[in-house]
Design an enzyme around this catalytic site. Structure first.
Site, PDB file in Angstrom:
ATOM      1  N   ASP A   7      44.172  30.660  32.629  1.00 16.55           N
ATOM      2  CA  ASP A   7      42.726  30.614  32.396  1.00 16.55           C
ATOM      3  C   ASP A   7      42.303  29.194  32.061  1.00 16.55           C
ATOM      4  O   ASP A   7      43.085  28.431  31.491  1.00 16.55           O
ATOM      5  CB  ASP A   7      42.327  31.555  31.254  1.00 16.55           C
ATOM      6  N   ARG A  34      41.444  42.476  37.927  1.00 19.01           N
ATOM      7  CA  ARG A  34      41.271  43.896  37.556  1.00 19.01           C
ATOM      8  C   ARG A  34      40.930  44.816  38.707  1.00 19.01           C
ATOM      9  O   ARG A  34      41.019  46.029  38.557  1.00 19.01           O
ATOM     10  CB  ARG A  34      40.189  44.001  36.474  1.00 19.01           C
ATOM     11  N   ARG A  94      48.379  45.202  32.830  1.00 20.62           N
ATOM     12  CA  ARG A  94      47.478  44.945  31.700  1.00 20.62           C
ATOM     13  C   ARG A  94      47.442  46.097  30.698  1.00 20.62           C
ATOM     14  O   ARG A  94      47.052  45.890  29.543  1.00 20.62           O
ATOM     15  CB  ARG A  94      46.064  44.639  32.212  1.00 20.62           C
ATOM     16  N   TYR A 138      32.071  26.650  26.764  1.00 18.15           N
ATOM     17  CA  TYR A 138      32.538  27.826  26.000  1.00 18.15           C
ATOM     18  C   TYR A 138      32.873  27.460  24.556  1.00 18.15           C
ATOM     19  O   TYR A 138      32.609  28.217  23.625  1.00 18.15           O
ATOM     20  CB  TYR A 138      33.750  28.452  26.695  1.00 18.15           C
ATOM     21  N   ARG A 158      39.747  34.430  41.710  1.00 19.02           N
ATOM     22  CA  ARG A 158      40.098  35.586  40.870  1.00 19.02           C
ATOM     23  C   ARG A 158      40.827  36.684  41.650  1.00 19.02           C
ATOM     24  O   ARG A 158      40.664  37.874  41.368  1.00 19.02           O
ATOM     25  CB  ARG A 158      38.858  36.187  40.197  1.00 19.02           C
TER      26      ARG A 158
HETATM   27  O1  CP3 Z   1      41.809  33.180  40.328  1.00 20.21           O
HETATM   28  C1  CP3 Z   1      42.812  33.747  39.820  1.00 20.21           C
HETATM   29  O2  CP3 Z   1      43.218  34.878  40.207  1.00 20.21           O
HETATM   30  C2  CP3 Z   1      43.613  32.984  38.786  1.00 20.21           C
HETATM   31  C3  CP3 Z   1      43.327  33.287  37.421  1.00 20.21           C
HETATM   32  C4  CP3 Z   1      42.009  32.878  36.772  1.00 20.21           C
HETATM   33  C5  CP3 Z   1      41.487  33.585  35.664  1.00 20.21           C
HETATM   34  N1  CP3 Z   1      40.418  32.907  35.188  1.00 20.21           N
HETATM   35  C6  CP3 Z   1      42.036  34.828  35.127  1.00 20.21           C
HETATM   36  C7  CP3 Z   1      41.183  35.699  34.286  1.00 20.21           C
HETATM   37  C8  CP3 Z   1      41.174  31.776  36.987  1.00 20.21           C
HETATM   38  C9  CP3 Z   1      41.231  30.714  38.083  1.00 20.21           C
HETATM   39  C10 CP3 Z   1      40.178  31.814  35.972  1.00 20.21           C
HETATM   40  C11 CP3 Z   1      39.131  30.776  35.835  1.00 20.21           C
HETATM   41  C12 CP3 Z   1      38.094  30.935  34.806  1.00 20.21           C
HETATM   42  N2  CP3 Z   1      38.198  31.495  33.566  1.00 20.21           N
HETATM   43  C13 CP3 Z   1      36.770  30.442  34.943  1.00 20.21           C
HETATM   44  C14 CP3 Z   1      36.227  29.647  36.117  1.00 20.21           C
HETATM   45  C15 CP3 Z   1      35.899  30.513  37.275  1.00 20.21           C
HETATM   46  C16 CP3 Z   1      34.722  31.421  37.049  1.00 20.21           C
HETATM   47  O3  CP3 Z   1      34.946  32.649  37.014  1.00 20.21           O
HETATM   48  O4  CP3 Z   1      33.621  30.925  36.937  1.00 20.21           O
HETATM   49  C17 CP3 Z   1      36.078  30.775  33.768  1.00 20.21           C
HETATM   50  C18 CP3 Z   1      34.624  30.457  33.449  1.00 20.21           C
HETATM   51  C19 CP3 Z   1      36.995  31.435  32.885  1.00 20.21           C
HETATM   52  C20 CP3 Z   1      36.754  31.916  31.505  1.00 20.21           C
HETATM   53  C21 CP3 Z   1      36.900  33.379  31.406  1.00 20.21           C
HETATM   54  N3  CP3 Z   1      38.103  34.056  31.481  1.00 20.21           N
HETATM   55  C22 CP3 Z   1      35.880  34.339  31.191  1.00 20.21           C
HETATM   56  C23 CP3 Z   1      34.392  34.021  31.036  1.00 20.21           C
HETATM   57  C24 CP3 Z   1      36.494  35.588  31.158  1.00 20.21           C
HETATM   58  C25 CP3 Z   1      35.823  36.917  30.853  1.00 20.21           C
HETATM   59  C26 CP3 Z   1      35.093  37.439  32.023  1.00 20.21           C
HETATM   60  C27 CP3 Z   1      36.020  38.236  32.891  1.00 20.21           C
HETATM   61  O5  CP3 Z   1      36.029  38.007  34.097  1.00 20.21           O
HETATM   62  O6  CP3 Z   1      36.691  39.101  32.331  1.00 20.21           O
HETATM   63  C28 CP3 Z   1      37.880  35.406  31.389  1.00 20.21           C
HETATM   64  C29 CP3 Z   1      38.929  36.449  31.465  1.00 20.21           C
HETATM   65  C30 CP3 Z   1      39.822  36.454  32.651  1.00 20.21           C
HETATM   66  N4  CP3 Z   1      40.351  35.346  33.239  1.00 20.21           N
HETATM   67  C31 CP3 Z   1      40.318  37.599  33.331  1.00 20.21           C
HETATM   68  C32 CP3 Z   1      41.172  37.140  34.336  1.00 20.21           C
HETATM   69  C33 CP3 Z   1      41.990  37.980  35.294  1.00 20.21           C
HETATM   70  C34 CP3 Z   1      40.033  39.039  32.949  1.00 20.21           C
HETATM   71  C35 CP3 Z   1      40.991  39.403  31.865  1.00 20.21           C
HETATM   72  C36 CP3 Z   1      41.391  40.860  31.830  1.00 20.21           C
HETATM   73  O7  CP3 Z   1      42.346  41.254  32.496  1.00 20.21           O
HETATM   74  O8  CP3 Z   1      40.755  41.614  31.060  1.00 20.21           O
END
Ligand code: CP3
Length: 340
Positions: free
Chosen positions: A72, A27, A36, A149, A23
């Site tokens: 994602d 943010r 964003r 999910y 990640r």
């Molecule tokens: O690693 C990186 O920088 C690449 C981008 C990336 C995102 N999600 C961007 C994201 C990667 C590799 C993921 C993987 C992901 N997404 C996983 C597996 C890794 C982990 O965290 O366990 C999972 C379970 C998800 C599903 C997901 N996406 C959730 C549960 C959420 C909400 C929780 C949160 O962190 O906000 C997201 C949103 C998300 N995915 C954001 C980002 C940058 C936040 C979105 C925002 O800007 O508001």
């Protein structure tokens, strides 16, 4: 050195272990938040020029040794016809969850070049932006984690609908996992064609299962993906809360096993041997501590990982409240520039 990550993944000698953060585009970076402000998360993923810019930010700002494409794990489900929403502060939502074999029939097999082409375009643009400096990592979720999910309909810590289905009708659930695996294999192969040089599969929720149930339920679809991938591209599998599954992960056809902080890298090395590269595993909460503590904890991770090939990373995604200077200190210590 551009190929540090790829060499470490393959267990080849490296002058120092590479470092990146799960990640890492997100943010905690003001530069990300600025983008964003103008766009939703899903629109950002679907606008390759912006997604590639965000992919490159941690390379420019932190100096990490790899970029991971901004996307994602749940996008694949939208391409399969499931409605996906990200509501602010709420995480992902599927308004029509899939909870039976009949529901599975509603999903379609997409053409990944058409329906997920925006991710492939992001990879091509990211290669142009950072490709001379670092490799670009592609990724997907494991079928079990992606299904979690879709079945639950939202994020959860216990996933009761998923687990209830897994006991009541495992063969129905396996149909869903197989469908997701088919599409994920197409999708990851297309990411490699577009320029991804390593692939990470996030099995974030595998740890919900005991070892026997993980082997029976989650492993087969994951293994099919790993076996079908183009040769020569390092495969990383990540698990959260999976200390009890480590030996089973070690038997997967992967080059790298990525663990969280609940298992020490020394213990993981003892259990997996030197044939696998280990990735991890600083607790993301350690990056919220005073900077001297960040440096000390990073040094501890480096020492624990030094018994074999190692990719320095966190044990899970970086938290939004992390000070950027602490993330920079983590990278600097990992790269042997401790006082930068
Ligand atoms: O690693 C990186 O920088 C690449 C981008 C990336 C995102 N999600 C961007 C994201 C990667 C590799 C993921 C993987 C992901 N997404 C996983 C597996 C890794 C982990 O965290 O366990 C999972 C379970 C998800 C599903 C997901 N996406 C959730 C549960 C959420 C909400 C929780 C949160 O962190 O906000 C997201 C949103 C998300 N995915 C954001 C980002 C940058 C936040 C979105 C925002 O800007 O508001």
């Amino acid at each position: 050195m551009r190929d540090l990550l790829l060499r470490a993944c393959r267990g080849e000698p490296v002058p120092r272990p590479p470092v990146w953060l799960m990640r890492q585009a997100g943010r905690y970076l003001p530069e990300y938040r600025r983008i964003r402000e103008r766009t939703t998360f899903l629109d950002l993923c679907k606008t390759p020029e912006l997604a590639a810019e965000v992919t490159a930010q941690p390379v420019d700002i932190l100096g990490v040794d790899a970029a991971i494409v901004f996307a994602d794990i749940l996008l694949v489900l939208e391409a399969m016809g499931a409605e996906l929403r990200f509501e602010s502060g709420d995480g992902p939502r599927f308004p029509s969850p899939v909870r039976s074999a009949a529901d599975v029939e509603r999903l379609r097999r997409p053409d990944v070049e058409t329906d997920l082409g925006y991710v492939l375009s992001t990879i091509r643009l990211a290669r142009r932006a950072v490709g001379s400096r670092v490799p670009v990592i592609g990724f997907a979720g494991s079928p079990w984690t992606v299904a979690a999910y879709l079945v639950e309909g939202a994020a959860s810590s216990a996933f009761p609908h998923l687990l209830a289905w897994s006991y009541a009708d495992p063969s129905g659930l396996r149909k869903l996992l197989d469908r997701i695996a088919e599409v994920t294999l197409d999708y990851l192969a297309a990411q490699v064609d577009a320029g991804a040089e390593a692939l990470q599969i996030f099995d974030t929720w595998g740890g919900l299962l005991g070892a026997e149930r993980w082997d029976a339920l989650a492993r087969p679809s994951l293994e099919r993906i790993l076996e079908g991938l183009p040769r020569g591209v390092p495969r990383i599998v990540y698990q959260r809360d999976g200390a009890h599954l480590l030996e089973s992960l070690g038997r997967l056809p992967v080059e790298v096993v990525s663990v969280d902080w609940r298992v020490s890298l020394r213990d993981a090395r003892r259990r997996l041997g030197r044939a696998k590269t280990l990735q991890g595993n600083l607790d993301p909460c350690a990056l919220l501590a005073p900077i001297e503590t960040v440096r000390r904890e990073t040094e501890r991770v480096l020492a624990d990982g030094a018994g074999g090939p190692h990719v320095v990373n966190l044990g899970h995604g970086i938290l939004p409240q992390t000070p950027v200077e602490n993330a920079r200190a983590f990278v600097a210590v990992a790269q042997g520039r401790g006082r930068d």
